[in-house]
Motif scaffolding. Structure first.
Motif, short mmCIF file in Angstrom:
data_model
loop_
_atom_site.label_atom_id
_atom_site.label_comp_id
_atom_site.label_asym_id
_atom_site.label_seq_id
_atom_site.Cartn_x
_atom_site.Cartn_y
_atom_site.Cartn_z
N ASN A 1 -4.41 16.96 10.89
CA ASN A 1 -5.16 15.76 10.50
C ASN A 1 -4.20 14.76 9.85
OD1 ASN A 1 -7.34 14.07 10.17
ND2 ASN A 1 -8.06 15.04 8.27
N THR A 2 -4.48 13.49 9.98
CA THR A 2 -3.71 12.44 9.30
C THR A 2 -4.67 11.37 8.79
OG1 THR A 2 -3.37 11.16 11.32
CG2 THR A 2 -1.68 12.81 10.76
N SER A 3 -4.20 10.59 7.81
CA SER A 3 -5.03 9.48 7.30
C SER A 3 -4.10 8.36 6.83
CB SER A 3 -5.91 9.94 6.14
OG SER A 3 -6.63 8.84 5.61
N ASP A 4 -4.43 7.12 7.18
CA ASP A 4 -3.67 5.96 6.70
C ASP A 4 -4.08 5.62 5.28
OD1 ASP A 4 -2.48 5.74 9.21
OD2 ASP A 4 -4.10 4.44 9.97
N GLU A 5 -3.33 4.68 4.69
CA GLU A 5 -3.72 4.17 3.38
C GLU A 5 -5.12 3.53 3.48
OE1 GLU A 5 -0.05 2.52 0.89
OE2 GLU A 5 -0.19 1.59 2.88
N THR A 6 -5.89 3.68 2.45
CA THR A 6 -7.23 3.07 2.45
C THR A 6 -7.18 1.61 2.03
OG1 THR A 6 -7.58 3.87 0.21
CG2 THR A 6 -8.40 5.25 2.01
N CYS A 7 -6.13 1.23 1.24
CA CYS A 7 -5.95 -0.15 0.80
C CYS A 7 -4.46 -0.48 0.82
CB CYS A 7 -6.49 -0.38 -0.63
SG CYS A 7 -8.26 -0.13 -0.77
N LYS B 1 -1.73 1.23 -1.49
CA LYS B 1 -2.47 2.25 -2.26
C LYS B 1 -1.69 3.57 -2.29
CE LYS B 1 -6.34 3.56 -4.31
NZ LYS B 1 -6.77 2.97 -5.59
N ASN B 2 -0.84 3.81 -1.24
CA ASN B 2 -0.02 5.05 -1.14
C ASN B 2 -0.89 6.31 -1.19
OD1 ASN B 2 2.23 3.40 -1.07
ND2 ASN B 2 2.79 3.78 -3.22
N ASN B 3 -1.96 6.28 -0.44
CA ASN B 3 -2.83 7.47 -0.43
C ASN B 3 -3.03 8.04 0.99
OD1 ASN B 3 -4.42 5.45 0.60
ND2 ASN B 3 -6.23 5.93 -0.65
N GLY B 4 -2.07 7.71 1.88
CA GLY B 4 -2.13 8.33 3.20
C GLY B 4 -1.71 9.81 3.11
N TYR B 5 -2.04 10.57 4.13
CA TYR B 5 -1.66 12.00 4.08
C TYR B 5 -1.52 12.56 5.49
CZ TYR B 5 -6.62 12.98 4.96
OH TYR B 5 -7.88 13.03 5.51
N ILE B 6 -0.83 13.73 5.56
CA ILE B 6 -0.66 14.50 6.80
C ILE B 6 -1.00 15.95 6.49
CG2 ILE B 6 0.95 15.25 8.62
CD1 ILE B 6 2.70 12.84 7.88
N ASN B 7 -1.90 16.55 7.26
CA ASN B 7 -2.22 17.97 7.11
C ASN B 7 -1.45 18.78 8.18
OD1 ASN B 7 -3.92 17.55 4.96
ND2 ASN B 7 -5.79 17.52 6.20
N ILE B 8 -0.83 19.89 7.74
CA ILE B 8 0.01 20.70 8.63
C ILE B 8 -0.44 22.16 8.57
CG2 ILE B 8 2.36 21.53 9.10
CD1 ILE B 8 3.40 19.04 7.77
N LYS B 9 -0.42 22.81 9.75
CA LYS B 9 -0.66 24.25 9.83
C LYS B 9 0.54 24.91 10.53
CE LYS B 9 -3.86 27.77 11.54
NZ LYS B 9 -5.14 28.01 12.28
N VAL C 1 15.67 10.94 4.73
CA VAL C 1 15.02 12.08 4.12
C VAL C 1 14.38 11.64 2.80
CG1 VAL C 1 15.38 14.38 3.13
CG2 VAL C 1 16.61 13.70 5.21
N GLN C 2 13.15 12.14 2.56
CA GLN C 2 12.39 11.74 1.39
C GLN C 2 12.43 12.81 0.29
OE1 GLN C 2 10.47 8.47 1.43
NE2 GLN C 2 12.26 8.50 2.80
N PHE C 3 12.25 12.33 -0.94
CA PHE C 3 12.18 13.22 -2.10
C PHE C 3 10.94 12.83 -2.90
CE2 PHE C 3 13.02 13.87 -6.65
CZ PHE C 3 13.22 15.23 -6.66
N TYR C 4 10.18 13.83 -3.33
CA TYR C 4 8.97 13.56 -4.11
C TYR C 4 9.32 13.69 -5.59
CZ TYR C 4 4.07 13.46 -5.42
OH TYR C 4 2.85 13.10 -5.96
N ASN C 5 9.14 12.61 -6.33
CA ASN C 5 9.55 12.59 -7.74
C ASN C 5 8.43 12.96 -8.70
OD1 ASN C 5 7.93 10.33 -7.76
ND2 ASN C 5 9.62 8.86 -7.89
N GLY C 6 7.33 13.40 -8.15
CA GLY C 6 6.20 13.78 -8.98
C GLY C 6 5.04 12.84 -8.88
N THR C 7 5.32 11.59 -8.48
CA THR C 7 4.25 10.61 -8.33
C THR C 7 4.27 9.94 -6.96
OG1 THR C 7 5.66 8.90 -9.32
CG2 THR C 7 4.18 10.11 -10.80
N SER C 8 5.49 9.84 -6.36
CA SER C 8 5.59 9.16 -5.08
C SER C 8 6.82 9.64 -4.31
CB SER C 8 5.67 7.63 -5.29
OG SER C 8 6.84 7.31 -6.05
N GLY D 1 0.64 14.43 0.79
CA GLY D 1 -0.12 13.25 0.35
C GLY D 1 0.75 12.19 -0.28
N ASN D 2 0.06 11.17 -0.82
CA ASN D 2 0.71 10.05 -1.52
C ASN D 2 1.67 9.30 -0.59
OD1 ASN D 2 -0.66 10.75 -3.90
ND2 ASN D 2 1.04 12.09 -4.52
N LEU D 3 1.28 9.11 0.64
CA LEU D 3 2.15 8.48 1.61
C LEU D 3 1.82 6.99 1.74
CD1 LEU D 3 2.12 11.16 4.46
CD2 LEU D 3 3.83 10.83 2.66
#
Length: 483
Positions: free
Chosen positions: A394-400, A403-411, A430-437, A463-465
């Motif tokens: 599943n995937t979802s774009d930002e709602t606003c 907003k940085n609230n897009g996400y990707i679900n992986i199995k 390559v990305q790094f998650y700093n705890g908030t973004s 999340g937080n994409l």
């Protein structure tokens, strides 16, 4: 009375046999005291006289002292390039010779071949006339026989004389004969175990040629112990030999052929190779890696005090040799009564066979040594690890905006006991998650800092994409990547 010699000629021709055979040839001494016997190898142009009981050599034409007799009775080794063998017997009167006996009187005058495992006898019709009898076909005239011959495998003392209960007595190349076993009543095998005197082999095998029995089959009535000496000999069996009644001084005496034998061969008894408990294959770490292996678990440890060495030979299932390893060190104690050796060379997934044995040399055993052919291989399979796979569920774009609230679900799936990690790339960075973004990673430890564990065993949500193009990589806890 003229001095008369009987001359036995051995004729050889080249047939390229792989092993050496010996002609066991024996004659009875006639009751004339002026007769002598000799063997001539016409290829080497030498004549040898054998004085009965002394083994002395005499010069051609030498005088035979009154009262002495000579006898040709020995095992003549026939090398492979001198097979097959043909025999004639001649009478020598000083400088002339006359053929008096051949081992089969063919009507065409040809000399027949002395074949392996067939024995021939000749007897006197009158003083110096002989008829050949192939004893395989008829033994009706054996009481009149004055000489006999048989061609059998020629056994020699092996350099490696250490044997366990399960080992073949003769397992080295020079003493391996592939012929079918034949019972030869005139020849008997004997053993002397622990210096207790020579005894016949068990009834069912004591006349066998070739000898293909194990030490345990030979010593079936003995209490076999490690370190005890074993001596072997093979000789003519007087109870089954031809005999002849002769008249000496008005008395009838039964003449037996002189005893023939090969030299005594010595062996030492060592512990039987340890028995196999199990083989534990080890999968390859990843479905694409070549790093599988196996552990051989045995029912006892090595006797290192006796310098016992474990030798293992590994094959593919089509019997193609892969490699050999050996160790003289103590095995790994599994604490369950078994002891293990782990194969050192890494292996690909596939079907394998392993054979093993022990000896008392700190070295391997030649791959072509016949001892390997007598061992039953243990089969096992090295499998590949399950392939790491994942899917976007599943995937979802930002709602606003921003907003940085897009996400990707992986199995993900793979080896059942392993966990999974993911790495996120945005616009090829390559990305790094700093705890908030999520931010671009600029450090030097990308493999350590940018892989993040799944939230649950097989599933995760990234999340937080923010808006952008992303790429996801997945690996398991053994660093096997989804490919």
């Amino acid at each position: 009375m003229k001095k008369i010699l009987l001359l036995i000629l051995l004729f050889y021709s080249f047939l390229g046999f792989g092993q050496e055979y010996g002609v066991w040839f024996s004659t009875l001494i006639n009751n004339s005291r002026y007769e002598s016997f000799n063997i001539r190898n016409v290829n080497e142009f030498t004549i040898k006289y054998l004085r009965q009981g002394r083994g002395e050599e005499a010069i051609i034409g030498g005088r035979v002292r009154r009262g002495e007799s000579y006898n040709v009775s020995e095992v003549v080794k026939v090398e492979s390039e001198r097979m097959p063998v043909q025999i004639k017997i001649f009478r020598y009167e000083y400088n002339s010779s006359t053929e008096i006996c051949r081992y089969d009187s063919g009507s065409n005058g040809s000399i027949p071949e002395l074949k392996k495992y067939q024995y021939y006898g000749a007897y006197q019709k009158s003083r110096y006339l002989c008829d050949g009898i192939e004893i395989i076909r008829s033994r009706s005239k054996e009481k009149k026989s004055t000489c006999f011959g048989i061609m059998l495998p020629y056994y020699t003392q092996p350099d490696d004389n250490l044997r366990s209960r399960k080992d073949l007595l003769f397992k080295t190349q020079e003493n391996i004969f592939l012929d079918a076993i034949v019972q030869v009543p005139e020849i008997v095998w004997e053993y002397n175990y622990d210096n207790k005197g020579f005894k016949h082999f068990p009834e069912s095998i004591k006349h066998n040629f070739p000898m293909k029995s194990t030490v345990g089959e030979i010593l079936i009535k003995e209490n076999i112990q490690v370190g005890k000496p074993l001596k072997i000999k093979v000789r003519t069996d007087k109870s089954n030999l031809f005999s002849k009644v002769v008249s000496i001084g008005g008395k009838e005496i039964i003449r037996f052929f002189p005893e023939l034998s090969l030299g005594i061969m010595s062996f030492n008894i060592l512990a039987a190779s340890p028995e196999l408990s199990s083989i534990k294959p080890v999968k390859t770490t990843c479905n694409y890696s070549i790093n599988g292996g196996f552990t051989l678990n045995l029912k006892r440890d090595l006797y290192t005090s006796e310098k016992e060495t474990l030798v293992m030979t590994l094959y593919y299932d089509n019997n193609v040799l892969i490699n050999q390893e050996f160790t003289s060190s103590k095995l790994t104690d599994n604490k369950d009564g078994t002891f293990g050796y782990t194969w050192k060379k890494l292996l690909d997934a596939g079907n394998y066979k392993v054979k093993f044995q022990t000896h008392k040399k700190k070295e391997g055993i030649d791959k072509d040594d016949p001892s390997w052919s007598s061992l039953i291989p243990a089969d096992f399979v090295i499998t590949k690890a399950n392939k790491v796979k994942f899917s976007i569920t599943n995937t979802s774009d930002e709602t606003c905006f921003e907003k940085n609230n897009g996400y990707i679900n992986i199995k993900a799936e793979g080896e059942g006991e392993r966990t999974f990690l993911y790495q996120l790339t945005k616009e090829q960075v390559v990305q790094f998650y700093n705890g908030t973004s999520w931010v671009d990673y600029s450090g030097t430890k990308v493999d350590e800092k940018t892989w993040f564990p799944f939230i649950s065993k097989n599933n995760t949500k990234i999340g937080n994409l923010a808006k952008g193009n992303y790429r996801v990589k997945v690996k398991d806890s053994k660093s096997c990547f989804a490919r």
